[in-house]
Design a protein around this motif. Structure first.
Motif, PDB file in Angstrom:
ATOM      1  N   ASN A  99       2.080  -4.012  -4.268  1.00 18.96           N
ATOM      2  CA  ASN A  99       1.177  -3.572  -3.215  1.00 18.96           C
ATOM      3  C   ASN A  99       1.814  -3.713  -1.835  1.00 18.96           C
ATOM      4  OD1 ASN A  99       1.006  -6.277  -2.468  1.00 18.96           O
ATOM      5  ND2 ASN A  99      -0.960  -6.603  -3.496  1.00 18.96           N
ATOM      6  N   ASP A 100       1.039  -3.452  -0.792  1.00 18.10           N
ATOM      7  CA  ASP A 100       1.592  -3.454   0.562  1.00 18.10           C
ATOM      8  C   ASP A 100       2.108  -4.831   0.979  1.00 18.10           C
ATOM      9  OD1 ASP A 100       0.990  -0.802   0.761  1.00 18.10           O
ATOM     10  OD2 ASP A 100      -0.893  -1.088   1.858  1.00 18.10           O
ATOM     11  N   GLU A 101       1.551  -5.876   0.384  1.00 18.37           N
ATOM     12  CA  GLU A 101       2.007  -7.234   0.710  1.00 18.37           C
ATOM     13  C   GLU A 101       3.185  -7.656  -0.154  1.00 18.37           C
ATOM     14  OE1 GLU A 101      -1.423  -6.551   0.368  1.00 18.37           O
ATOM     15  OE2 GLU A 101      -1.344  -6.303   2.562  1.00 18.37           O
ATOM     16  N   LYS A 102       3.722  -6.743  -0.970  1.00 16.28           N
ATOM     17  CA  LYS A 102       4.866  -6.976  -1.861  1.00 16.28           C
ATOM     18  C   LYS A 102       4.539  -7.925  -3.015  1.00 16.28           C
ATOM     19  CE  LYS A 102       7.520  -4.631   1.062  1.00 16.28           C
ATOM     20  NZ  LYS A 102       6.607  -4.455   2.195  1.00 16.28           N
ATOM     21  N   SER A 103       3.267  -8.136  -3.288  1.00 20.32           N
ATOM     22  CA  SER A 103       2.900  -8.942  -4.452  1.00 20.32           C
ATOM     23  C   SER A 103       2.788  -8.036  -5.672  1.00 20.32           C
ATOM     24  CB  SER A 103       1.582  -9.678  -4.215  1.00 20.32           C
ATOM     25  OG  SER A 103       0.520  -8.764  -4.039  1.00 20.32           O
ATOM     26  N   LYS A 104       2.842  -8.641  -6.879  1.00 18.33           N
ATOM     27  CA  LYS A 104       2.953  -7.879  -8.117  1.00 18.33           C
ATOM     28  C   LYS A 104       1.718  -8.064  -8.995  1.00 18.33           C
ATOM     29  CE  LYS A 104       7.965  -8.672  -8.056  1.00 18.33           C
ATOM     30  NZ  LYS A 104       9.111  -9.271  -8.769  1.00 18.33           N
ATOM     31  N   LYS A 105       1.391  -7.007  -9.735  1.00 17.65           N
ATOM     32  CA  LYS A 105       0.303  -7.046 -10.705  1.00 17.65           C
ATOM     33  C   LYS A 105       0.753  -6.320 -11.967  1.00 17.65           C
ATOM     34  CE  LYS A 105      -3.076  -4.121 -10.510  1.00 17.65           C
ATOM     35  NZ  LYS A 105      -4.283  -3.345 -10.104  1.00 17.65           N
ATOM     36  N   ILE A 106       0.645  -6.975 -13.116  1.00 14.50           N
ATOM     37  CA  ILE A 106       1.068  -6.353 -14.373  1.00 14.50           C
ATOM     38  C   ILE A 106       0.124  -5.212 -14.737  1.00 14.50           C
ATOM     39  CG2 ILE A 106       1.353  -6.700 -16.862  1.00 14.50           C
ATOM     40  CD1 ILE A 106       2.321  -9.506 -16.281  1.00 14.50           C
ATOM     41  N   LEU A 107       0.698  -4.054 -15.025  1.00 13.53           N
ATOM     42  CA  LEU A 107      -0.071  -2.888 -15.460  1.00 13.53           C
ATOM     43  C   LEU A 107      -0.030  -2.714 -16.973  1.00 13.53           C
ATOM     44  CD1 LEU A 107       1.136  -0.322 -12.764  1.00 13.53           C
ATOM     45  CD2 LEU A 107      -0.966  -1.679 -12.734  1.00 13.53           C
ATOM     46  N   ASP A 124      -4.603  17.892 -15.773  1.00 13.35           N
ATOM     47  CA  ASP A 124      -5.733  17.315 -16.513  1.00 13.35           C
ATOM     48  C   ASP A 124      -6.093  15.898 -16.076  1.00 13.35           C
ATOM     49  OD1 ASP A 124      -3.363  16.281 -17.414  1.00 13.35           O
ATOM     50  OD2 ASP A 124      -3.928  16.223 -19.514  1.00 13.35           O
ATOM     51  N   CYS A 125      -5.506  15.406 -14.999  1.00 10.88           N
ATOM     52  CA  CYS A 125      -5.868  14.059 -14.548  1.00 10.88           C
ATOM     53  C   CYS A 125      -5.561  13.912 -13.070  1.00 10.88           C
ATOM     54  CB  CYS A 125      -5.152  12.990 -15.367  1.00 10.88           C
ATOM     55  SG  CYS A 125      -3.357  12.975 -15.187  1.00 10.88           S
ATOM     56  N   ARG A 126      -6.147  12.914 -12.452  1.00 15.48           N
ATOM     57  CA  ARG A 126      -5.928  12.663 -11.039  1.00 15.48           C
ATOM     58  C   ARG A 126      -4.537  12.074 -10.820  1.00 15.48           C
ATOM     59  NH1 ARG A 126      -9.347   7.078  -9.790  1.00 15.48           N
ATOM     60  NH2 ARG A 126      -8.316   5.778 -11.371  1.00 15.48           N
ATOM     61  N   SER A 127      -4.086  12.126  -9.576  1.00 13.38           N
ATOM     62  CA  SER A 127      -2.794  11.522  -9.243  1.00 13.38           C
ATOM     63  C   SER A 127      -2.856  10.022  -9.493  1.00 13.38           C
ATOM     64  CB  SER A 127      -2.443  11.796  -7.774  1.00 13.38           C
ATOM     65  OG  SER A 127      -2.251  13.183  -7.559  1.00 13.38           O
ATOM     66  N   PHE A 128      -1.795   9.495 -10.069  1.00 17.38           N
ATOM     67  CA  PHE A 128      -1.766   8.089 -10.463  1.00 17.38           C
ATOM     68  C   PHE A 128      -1.525   7.195  -9.263  1.00 17.38           C
ATOM     69  CE2 PHE A 128       0.591   4.343 -12.006  1.00 17.38           C
ATOM     70  CZ  PHE A 128      -0.300   3.861 -12.962  1.00 17.38           C
ATOM     71  N   ASN A 129      -2.352   6.162  -9.137  1.00 17.37           N
ATOM     72  CA  ASN A 129      -2.166   5.140  -8.115  1.00 17.37           C
ATOM     73  C   ASN A 129      -2.091   3.795  -8.818  1.00 17.37           C
ATOM     74  OD1 ASN A 129      -2.457   3.117  -6.136  1.00 17.37           O
ATOM     75  ND2 ASN A 129      -3.684   4.453  -4.817  1.00 17.37           N
ATOM     76  N   PRO A 130      -0.922   3.137  -8.823  1.00 15.43           N
ATOM     77  CA  PRO A 130      -0.779   1.898  -9.597  1.00 15.43           C
ATOM     78  C   PRO A 130      -1.690   0.779  -9.117  1.00 15.43           C
ATOM     79  CG  PRO A 130       1.137   2.266  -8.195  1.00 15.43           C
ATOM     80  CD  PRO A 130       0.337   3.522  -8.142  1.00 15.43           C
ATOM     81  N   ASN A 131      -2.130   0.844  -7.872  1.00  9.76           N
ATOM     82  CA  ASN A 131      -2.968  -0.227  -7.343  1.00  9.76           C
ATOM     83  C   ASN A 131      -4.436  -0.098  -7.744  1.00  9.76           C
ATOM     84  OD1 ASN A 131      -0.815  -1.545  -5.984  1.00  9.76           O
ATOM     85  ND2 ASN A 131      -0.951  -0.048  -4.324  1.00  9.76           N
ATOM     86  N   THR A 132      -4.836   1.082  -8.239  1.00 14.06           N
ATOM     87  CA  THR A 132      -6.233   1.285  -8.648  1.00 14.06           C
ATOM     88  C   THR A 132      -6.360   1.782 -10.083  1.00 14.06           C
ATOM     89  OG1 THR A 132      -6.200   3.548  -7.768  1.00 14.06           O
ATOM     90  CG2 THR A 132      -6.912   1.782  -6.274  1.00 14.06           C
TER      91      THR A 132
END
Length: 427
Positions: free
Chosen positions: A97-105, A396-404
Motif C-alpha cells: 500500500n501507500d505506506e509500503k506495508s504488505k498484505k498477503i493476497l 468480464d470483470c472490473r480492474s484489479f486493485n490489490p488493496n481492495t
C-alpha cells in the motif's frame, strides 16, 4: 513401426532420420535431447557465435516438477540440475500500500518449482549434448521443402566467413523464438500482440556483500527468499522477486506504457542512463525501499517489451514443426514459457519415437493434437493474469486493485490456477 519386417542387416544399414533445429535457445537444445533419445540425428543452427555461459545479464526462470524430471532424464544427471537451481516451493502474492506495508493476497506452499538463471540452465542442457551437433554463428536465412515433402534444405550465413551454408534433413524444427521467421512463412499476417506494459529486469549478485546493509534489509523484508517466489502488487504495477543460485537476486518490474519502438527482431529495448534513473525515481514512489535499493545496485538492468500472440490454428505443416516461443509466444506471468518449450520437446520426441520416421506425418499430427490446445489455453490464461496484475481492463470483470480485492479475485493470481497445472499430457 514396420522395421521388424526388415532383415537384420537392412536395419543396421538404414540411415537415421535427421532433424535440423533452427534456434539453439532452451527450446532448441531441449528438442535436440528429446530427438536424439528418439533415435534421430540432429543438427542445431544458432546465430549466437558462442554459448552464453557466464552471461551476467539475462533473467531468472522457474521450472515445474515435470520439466525438472524431463531435464534429468535427458542429461542423465538430475543431481546437477539440483545444483544449478534454488527451491521455489512457495508462490506468494502480496499487496503493497501507500505506506509500503504488505498484505498477503494469495499463498501456495506447495508450488514445488525450482528457480534458475537462464544462462545456467542453457549451459546445463547444451553441455550434455554432443558438441559437434551445434553450429554456432549460423544465421538462419531460409528453408525449402522438397516437392515430395520428404526432406528440407536449410540455408544459413556463417557469420565468421559470411559464406552461405546448406544443411539437409528430414525434419525442420522451428525453435527460432517469438519472432520466428519460419512461423512468418506460414502465417505472414500473424503479428505479435503488445501486452500494454514492459518489464524492467535485473539480477543482483550479492556474493561477497552478504553482510551489507542492503542484503540484511532484503532478508528482513523478504524472510523466505531462497524458497519463495514473491509477487508484490500495487494498483497497475507488480514485481517478481526471488533468489537464484550463486547468491543472486532476480527481479522484474512491469510498468504500463505505450508500445515502444524496437529495432530488429529483439524485444529487448535499448536503455539509457536517463531511462534507468527515471526508473529508480518511479520505483521510489511505490515500492518498498529495500526492493528499490536492490534495483539501484543491480548492474546493467534491462527492459523487455512484453508480447504474446493469439493462439495459432496449427503448429505443423507437412514435415515442418514449431516448438517453444515460435509456436506460442506468451507473457511471463504463469512461468510457462520455458516449461512449455521443454514439454514441446518431450512430446515431439515421444511422438517421433512412437510412430517412427516412416510415419512422420502421424507423429507430427499427434504432437499438434496434444500440444496445441494445452499451450493455447495457457497463453490466454497468462495474458489474462498479466492484465489483472497490471490493473488493465478485461471484458468480464472490473480492474484489479490489490488493496481492495476479494479472495475470488486474488486466487486467480496463483500459478496453480493455470490450465493443466501439474498434469500436462505427454502422450
Amino acid at each position: 513401426m514396420n522395421q521388424s519386417h526388415d532383415p537384420p542387416h537392412q536395419n543396421k544399414l538404414k540411415p537415421k532420420p535427421k532433424a535440423v533445429i533452427v534456434g539453439g535457445s532452451i527450446a532448441g537444445v531441449s528438442c535436440a535431447h528429446a530427438l536424439i533419445l528418439a533415435g534421430w540425428d540432429v543438427v542445431v543452427i544458432e546465430k549466437s557465435r558462442r554459448p552464453p555461459k557466464g552471461n551476467p545479464t539475462g533473467a531468472g526462470l522457474a521450472l515445474d516438477p515435470l520439466s525438472q524430471e524431463l531435464i534429468g532424464s535427458w542429461t542423465g544427471h538430475p543431481e546437477l540440475l539440483h545444483d544449478i537451481t534454488s527451491p521455489a516451493a512457495i508462490d506468494l502474492n502480496q499487496a503493497i500500500n501507500d505506506e509500503k506495508s504488505k498484505k498477503i493476497l494469495a499463498r501456495d506452499e506447495n508450488f514445488n518449482h525450482r528457480a534458475a538463471h537462464w544462462s545456467s540452465l542453457h549451459h546445463h542442457l547444451f553441455s550434455a549434448l554432443p558438441p559437434e551437433i551445434l553450429l554456432w554463428g549460423h544465421l538462419f536465412l531460409s528453408f525449402s521443402v522438397s516437392n515430395d515433402k520428404q526432406s528440407v534444405k536449410i540455408r544459413a550465413q556463417v557469420l565468421n566467413t559470411e559464406e552461405t551454408a546448406e544443411v539437409d534433413g528430414d525434419l525442420p524444427v522451428a525453435a527460432d523464438g517469438c519472432n520466428s521467421l519460419i512461423r512468418k512463412h506460414y502465417f505472414p499476417d500473424v503479428k505479435l500482440r503488445y501486452s500494454g506494459y514492459c518489464g524492467w529486469r535485473g539480477v543482483l549478485d550479492f556474493s561477497g556483500i552478504e553482510d551489507s546493509e542492503t542484503i540484511k534489509n532484503v532478508m528482513e523484508a523478504y524472510p523466505e527468499l531462497g524458497k519463495c517466489l514473491y509477487i508484490d502488487l500495487t494498483p497497475r504495477n507488480h514485481t517478481v522477486f526471488y533468489e537464484i543460485p550463486n547468491k543472486r537476486l532476480n527481479w522484474t518490474w512491469c510498468l504500463n506504457q505505450p508500445e515502444p519502438h524496437l529495432k530488429g527482431n529483439s524485444v529487448t529495448m535499448e536503455v539509457s542512463d536517463e531511462m534507468i534513473q527515471k526508473m529508480y525515481q518511479d520505483a521510489e514512489k511505490i515500492w518498498h525501499p529495500t526492493l528499490v535499493q536492490v534495483m539501484k545496485e543491480t548492474k546493467e538492468p534491462f527492459v523487455n517489451a512484453i508480447y504474446d500472440c493469439d493462439p495459432l490454428e496449427q503448429i505443423v505443416w507437412d514435415n515442418v514443426v514449431l516448438v517453444g516461443d515460435a509456436a506460442h509466444p506468451t507473457t511471463p506471468h504463469s512461468s510457462r514459457s520455458t516449461n512449455m518449450s521443454i514439454l514441446d520437446a518431450a512430446v515431439l520426441g515421444r511422438c517421433l519415437e512412437k510412430w517412427g520416421s516412416e510415419n512422420l506425418t502421424a507423429a507430427l499430427e499427434e504432437y499438434q493434437y496434444i500440444r496445441l490446445p494445452v499451450a493455447s489455453k495457457q497463453v490466454l490464461h497468462a495474458r489474462r493474469v498479466g492484465r489483472i496484475k497490471q490493473g488493465l481492463e478485461l471484458p468480464d470483470c472490473r480492474s484489479f486493485n490489490p488493496n481492495t480485492a476479494n479472495w475470488e479475485e486474488c486466487k486467480m493470481l496463483l500459478q496453480r490456477a493455470v490450465p493443466f497445472f501439474g498434469h500436462n499430457p505427454l502422450l
